[in-house]
Design a protein around this motif. Structure first.
Motif, mmCIF file in Angstrom:
data_model
loop_
_atom_site.group_PDB
_atom_site.id
_atom_site.type_symbol
_atom_site.label_atom_id
_atom_site.label_comp_id
_atom_site.label_asym_id
_atom_site.label_seq_id
_atom_site.Cartn_x
_atom_site.Cartn_y
_atom_site.Cartn_z
ATOM 1 N N SER A 28 48.595 35.040 42.540
ATOM 2 C CA SER A 28 49.113 34.606 43.913
ATOM 3 C C SER A 28 47.986 34.220 44.907
ATOM 4 N N HIS A 29 46.537 34.844 44.598
ATOM 5 C CA HIS A 29 45.911 34.630 45.759
ATOM 6 C C HIS A 29 44.355 34.469 44.971
ATOM 7 N N LEU A 30 44.390 33.360 44.218
ATOM 8 C CA LEU A 30 43.209 33.137 43.330
ATOM 9 C C LEU A 30 42.179 32.472 44.312
ATOM 10 N N TRP A 31 42.322 31.869 45.701
ATOM 11 C CA TRP A 31 41.664 31.276 46.471
ATOM 12 C C TRP A 31 40.714 32.507 46.772
ATOM 13 N N ALA A 32 40.894 33.722 46.717
ATOM 14 C CA ALA A 32 39.905 34.759 47.341
ATOM 15 C C ALA A 32 38.846 35.057 46.161
ATOM 16 N N LYS A 33 38.952 34.594 45.140
ATOM 17 C CA LYS A 33 37.997 34.993 43.878
ATOM 18 C C LYS A 33 36.722 34.053 44.423
ATOM 19 N N GLY A 34 35.516 34.544 44.378
ATOM 20 C CA GLY A 34 34.373 33.678 44.576
ATOM 21 C C GLY A 34 33.951 33.362 45.840
ATOM 22 N N LEU A 35 34.799 34.041 47.005
ATOM 23 C CA LEU A 35 34.319 33.852 48.398
ATOM 24 C C LEU A 35 33.583 35.168 48.734
ATOM 25 N N PRO A 36 32.307 34.899 49.251
ATOM 26 C CA PRO A 36 31.503 35.863 49.598
ATOM 27 C C PRO A 36 31.887 37.065 50.436
ATOM 28 N N THR A 37 32.793 36.803 51.275
ATOM 29 C CA THR A 37 33.492 37.688 52.284
ATOM 30 C C THR A 37 34.695 38.097 52.012
ATOM 31 N N ALA A 38 35.278 37.937 50.661
ATOM 32 C CA ALA A 38 36.605 38.392 50.328
ATOM 33 C C ALA A 38 36.377 39.183 48.852
ATOM 34 N N THR A 39 36.923 40.085 48.696
ATOM 35 C CA THR A 39 37.070 40.763 47.302
ATOM 36 C C THR A 39 38.590 40.890 46.914
ATOM 37 N N HIS A 40 38.837 40.142 45.764
ATOM 38 C CA HIS A 40 40.138 40.186 45.259
ATOM 39 C C HIS A 40 40.207 41.109 43.990
ATOM 40 N N ARG A 41 41.503 41.818 43.963
ATOM 41 C CA ARG A 41 41.636 42.876 42.824
ATOM 42 C C ARG A 41 42.867 42.638 42.623
ATOM 43 N N GLY A 42 43.465 42.482 41.303
ATOM 44 C CA GLY A 42 44.844 42.366 40.785
ATOM 45 C C GLY A 42 45.415 43.374 39.783
ATOM 46 N N ASN A 43 44.688 43.891 38.796
ATOM 47 C CA ASN A 43 44.976 44.961 38.093
ATOM 48 C C ASN A 43 45.089 46.310 38.898
ATOM 49 N N VAL A 44 45.934 47.205 38.479
ATOM 50 C CA VAL A 44 46.121 48.553 38.945
ATOM 51 C C VAL A 44 44.977 49.165 39.160
ATOM 52 N N ALA A 45 44.157 49.376 38.238
ATOM 53 C CA ALA A 45 42.952 50.170 38.149
ATOM 54 C C ALA A 45 41.998 49.482 39.196
ATOM 55 N N GLY A 46 41.833 48.160 39.523
ATOM 56 C CA GLY A 46 41.080 47.537 40.485
ATOM 57 C C GLY A 46 41.676 47.789 41.893
ATOM 58 N N ILE A 47 43.006 47.741 41.894
ATOM 59 C CA ILE A 47 43.485 48.072 43.208
ATOM 60 C C ILE A 47 43.260 49.396 43.831
ATOM 61 N N HIS A 48 43.519 50.336 42.744
ATOM 62 C CA HIS A 48 43.330 51.801 42.966
ATOM 63 C C HIS A 48 41.878 51.975 43.473
ATOM 64 N N ASP A 49 40.908 51.656 42.882
ATOM 65 C CA ASP A 49 39.629 51.811 43.264
ATOM 66 C C ASP A 49 39.266 50.947 44.522
ATOM 67 N N ALA A 50 39.686 49.920 44.890
ATOM 68 C CA ALA A 50 39.471 49.301 46.104
ATOM 69 C C ALA A 50 40.189 49.973 47.097
ATOM 70 N N LEU A 51 41.279 50.709 46.985
ATOM 71 C CA LEU A 51 41.779 51.366 48.025
ATOM 72 C C LEU A 51 41.079 52.651 48.548
ATOM 73 N N VAL A 52 40.873 53.249 47.501
ATOM 74 C CA VAL A 52 39.969 54.375 47.387
ATOM 75 C C VAL A 52 38.680 54.010 48.248
ATOM 76 N N GLY A 53 37.913 53.063 47.827
ATOM 77 C CA GLY A 53 36.666 52.552 48.504
ATOM 78 C C GLY A 53 36.967 52.247 50.092
ATOM 79 N N LEU A 54 38.457 51.647 50.360
ATOM 80 C CA LEU A 54 38.737 51.551 51.682
ATOM 81 C C LEU A 54 38.854 52.682 52.400
ATOM 82 N N GLY A 55 39.398 53.991 51.903
ATOM 83 C CA GLY A 55 39.328 54.917 52.697
ATOM 84 C C GLY A 55 38.118 55.539 52.956
ATOM 85 N N GLU A 56 37.113 55.502 52.084
ATOM 86 C CA GLU A 56 35.663 55.724 52.258
ATOM 87 C C GLU A 56 35.024 55.056 53.625
ATOM 88 N N GLU A 57 35.484 53.483 53.411
ATOM 89 C CA GLU A 57 34.778 52.729 54.442
ATOM 90 C C GLU A 57 35.445 52.782 55.838
#
Length: 270
Positions: A88-117
């Motif tokens: 749904s949001h492939l436009w975000a792939k490749g943009l230097p200031t956007a991080t796109h995550r689709g699979n559940v493992a990637g979403i999990h890790d990204a949100l854990v990183g969000l908590g740390e940030e």
């Protein structure tokens, strides 16, 4: 209030629209144009700094998430785009200031990183925080994502680990303390009270509804009267801000529009 005839589609290329968008102050993005001809915008520095988008199929939620996230990126924000459908949001792939995550493992890790940030930003001095880029967390199909994250966490958590997924906990923390850290959530889906722990109007300063049931309208917009008749037009719904509802035609920006605008803003075709 005098009503105007809304267009069936409000393109990014509509006359003067791009200039109007680019003239907005940092932290403000245009949602669309209301039936009274008023520009309807979201201000992330207002009372509740997050946006809730809730529509049925074809109601335009993906369009709204894409348009709002793109506008904040254009202003210098960074974005975490969580896309459980993966396409749904492939436009975000490749943009230097956007991080796109689709699979559940990637979403999990990204949100854990969000908590740390989030924790890191909350420890910054005011001057350091002001220098940090605004962070947009754009969550498409949030209910599906939360269910996937809960099941994913159950597959490997030990008995001493918390019951709640740390990824879900990080998203909840962002909703409650995001203002203090310049972190803002744009969430697509009906929020689950068991996850968020609050009524939507306590967390979301802007609620965008399209083609929802009467019961959903009453739960998400309880102070605005009965649910209006659903529009047949895509990307047209009602924006609820400060207890008022505005029928609004949202901006239509394609994936290509967004990528061109963000990577080559001087291109006259962007």
């Amino acid at each position: 209030m005098k009503k105007t005839v809304l267009p069936t589609m409000l393109s990014f290329y509509a006359p003067d629209l791009r200039e109007q968008i680019e003239a907005l102050p940092e932290g403000t993005a245009l949602i669309g144009i209301s039936a009274s001809g008023q520009a309807i915008a979201v201000d992330l520095d207002a009372e509740a700094p997050h946006v809730l988008v809730c529509t049925s199929s074809g109601g335009g939620s993906t369009t709204v998430l894409r348009s709002l996230t793109a506008q904040f990126l254009h202003q210098g924000a960074h974005a975490l785009v969580l896309d459980p459908k993966r396409i749904s949001h492939l436009w975000a792939k490749g943009l230097p200031t956007a991080t796109h995550r689709g699979n559940v493992a990637g979403i999990h890790d990204a949100l854990v990183g969000l908590g740390e940030e989030l924790a890191r930003r909350l420890d910054l001095a005011d001057s350091e925080l002001d220098a940090a880029p605004r962070l947009i967390v754009s969550v498409d199909s949030a209910l599906a994502a939360l269910r996937q994250l809960t099941r994913y966490w159950e597959t490997f958590r030990s008995k001493d680990d918390p019951h709640t997924s740390p990824a879900v906990a990080a998203l909840e923390a962002a909703l409650w303390t995001g203002r203090a850290a310049r972190v803002h959530v744009i969430l697509d889906g009906t929020p689950a009270p068991g996850v968020l722990g609050a009524a939507p109007h306590e967390l979301f300063g802007t609620v965008i509804l399209a083609r929802v049931t009467a019961s959903t309208w009453q739960r998400l917009a309880p102070f605005t009267g009965p649910a209006p008749k659903p529009s047949r037009h895509s990307s047209r719904g009602h924006v609820i801000q400060q207890g008022e509802s505005h029928e609004t035609q949202a901006i239509w920006m394609t994936d290509a529009d967004v990528v061109t605008w963000l990577t080559d803003p001087d291109d006259p075709q962007s």
